[in-house]
Write a protein that holds these residues in place. Structure first.
Motif, PDB file in Angstrom:
ATOM      1  N   HIS A  63       0.842  -1.192   0.000  1.00  0.00           N
ATOM      2  CA  HIS A  63       0.000   0.000   0.000  1.00  0.00           C
ATOM      3  C   HIS A  63       0.884   1.251   0.000  1.00  0.00           C
ATOM      4  O   HIS A  63       2.040   1.219   0.440  1.00  0.00           O
ATOM      5  CB  HIS A  63      -0.903   0.013   1.242  1.00  0.00           C
TER       6      HIS A  63
ATOM      7  N   CYS B  15      -6.707   3.274   4.085  1.00  0.00           N
ATOM      8  CA  CYS B  15      -7.575   2.126   4.335  1.00  0.00           C
ATOM      9  C   CYS B  15      -7.305   1.582   5.743  1.00  0.00           C
ATOM     10  O   CYS B  15      -6.345   1.975   6.419  1.00  0.00           O
ATOM     11  CB  CYS B  15      -7.329   1.044   3.281  1.00  0.00           C
TER      12      CYS B  15
ATOM     13  N   CYS C 105      -3.802   0.253   6.426  1.00  0.00           N
ATOM     14  CA  CYS C 105      -2.760   1.263   6.618  1.00  0.00           C
ATOM     15  C   CYS C 105      -2.920   1.997   7.941  1.00  0.00           C
ATOM     16  O   CYS C 105      -1.927   2.354   8.582  1.00  0.00           O
ATOM     17  CB  CYS C 105      -2.760   2.248   5.452  1.00  0.00           C
TER      18      CYS C 105
ATOM     19  N   GLU D 259       0.924   3.910   1.806  1.00  0.00           N
ATOM     20  CA  GLU D 259       1.434   4.329   3.111  1.00  0.00           C
ATOM     21  C   GLU D 259       2.550   3.386   3.581  1.00  0.00           C
ATOM     22  O   GLU D 259       3.496   3.804   4.238  1.00  0.00           O
ATOM     23  CB  GLU D 259       0.300   4.347   4.142  1.00  0.00           C
TER      24      GLU D 259
END
Ligand SMILES: [Zn+2]
Length: 234
Positions: free
Chosen positions: A6, A33, A36, A8
């Motif tokens: 992801h 999300c 994260c 992040e």
């Protein structure tokens, strides 16, 4: 999907690789999300990290705590003085017991012997394992990939208190490669060789998943696995 990184996580892995001591603010194009929000808990003071969502109608910084109230994280499982992500780690690996298994490679095996690349890959992966954040399993691990230009990119395993959001060492090495602009020479992301360092007795082993990952992104790459046996003193 298991190998997804992801945005992040990419950011945290890159900050970790460059020795950043903390994160104060994050700007992201969409609201983080749940995966994260959880992953960010590995940073000390996570509740106060300021998040800016640039796609918001009226973007404004807001604390991570407002996105994840009542969090579960390192304080629930670790001593308060245990090092968290972005803090210095020096994991004990023990003695190298076996020089592990070479997987794949074909013709590229010959190419990695020049310039001490095999040794540099092992040293990079070993350093990444020593600095990896694996306080929950105790299974320190590191990975390194080399591109066609002989550049080596290490990646440290990063565990999450919630386990599943953990970032594998192979993924972390690819983050380092991409962030440095590598992987543009040749096919398969330009990765020609890789090394994995982990403990021989590790309950969490990355060899299987790292092999699948490597076969997908760099099918011709040569992977060597090094396993450390914890010393009796540990
Ligand atoms: Zn996410």
């Amino acid at each position: 999907m298991h190998h997804s990184v992801h945005a992040e996580q990419f950011l945290m892995a890159n900050a970790n690789a460059h020795g950043e001591p903390g994160i104060r603010c994050v700007a992201v194009s969409s609201v983080p999300c749940g995966h994260c929000r959880q992953f960010l808990q590995e940073i000390r003071g996570a509740a106060e990290i300021q998040i800016l969502v640039t796609s918001d109608e009226d973007p404004a910084f807001r604390p991570l705590a407002s996105l994840l109230p009542n969090p579960f994280g390192p304080p629930d499982l670790l001593h308060k003085d245990a090092p968290l992500l972005l803090e210095p780690h020096d994991n004990e690996l023990g003695a190298l017991e076996a020089t592990g298994v070479a997987v794949g490679g074909g013709g590229s095996c010959n190419g990695i012997r020049g310039g001490g690349l095999e040794r540099r890959l092992r040293e990079a992966a070993e350093g990444a394992a020593r600095s990896s954040h694996a306080p929950y399993s105790g299974c320190a691990a590191g990975f390194a990939v080399a591109d066609g230009g002989g550049r080596v990119y290490p990646g440290s395993y990063v565990e999450s208190a919630a386990y599943n959001p953990s970032l594998g060492p192979a993924q972390a090495a690819m983050v380092a490669c991409l962030a440095a602009g590598g992987g543009r020479e040749g096919g398969g992301w330009g990765i020609v060789a890789a090394a994995l360092v982990e403990k021989e007795t590790a309950a969490v082993s990355h060899e299987g998943t790292a092999r699948i990952f490597l076969e997908a992104v760099a099918p011709g790459a040569h992977l060597k696995v090094y396993r450390f046996r914890p010393s009796a003193a540990v």
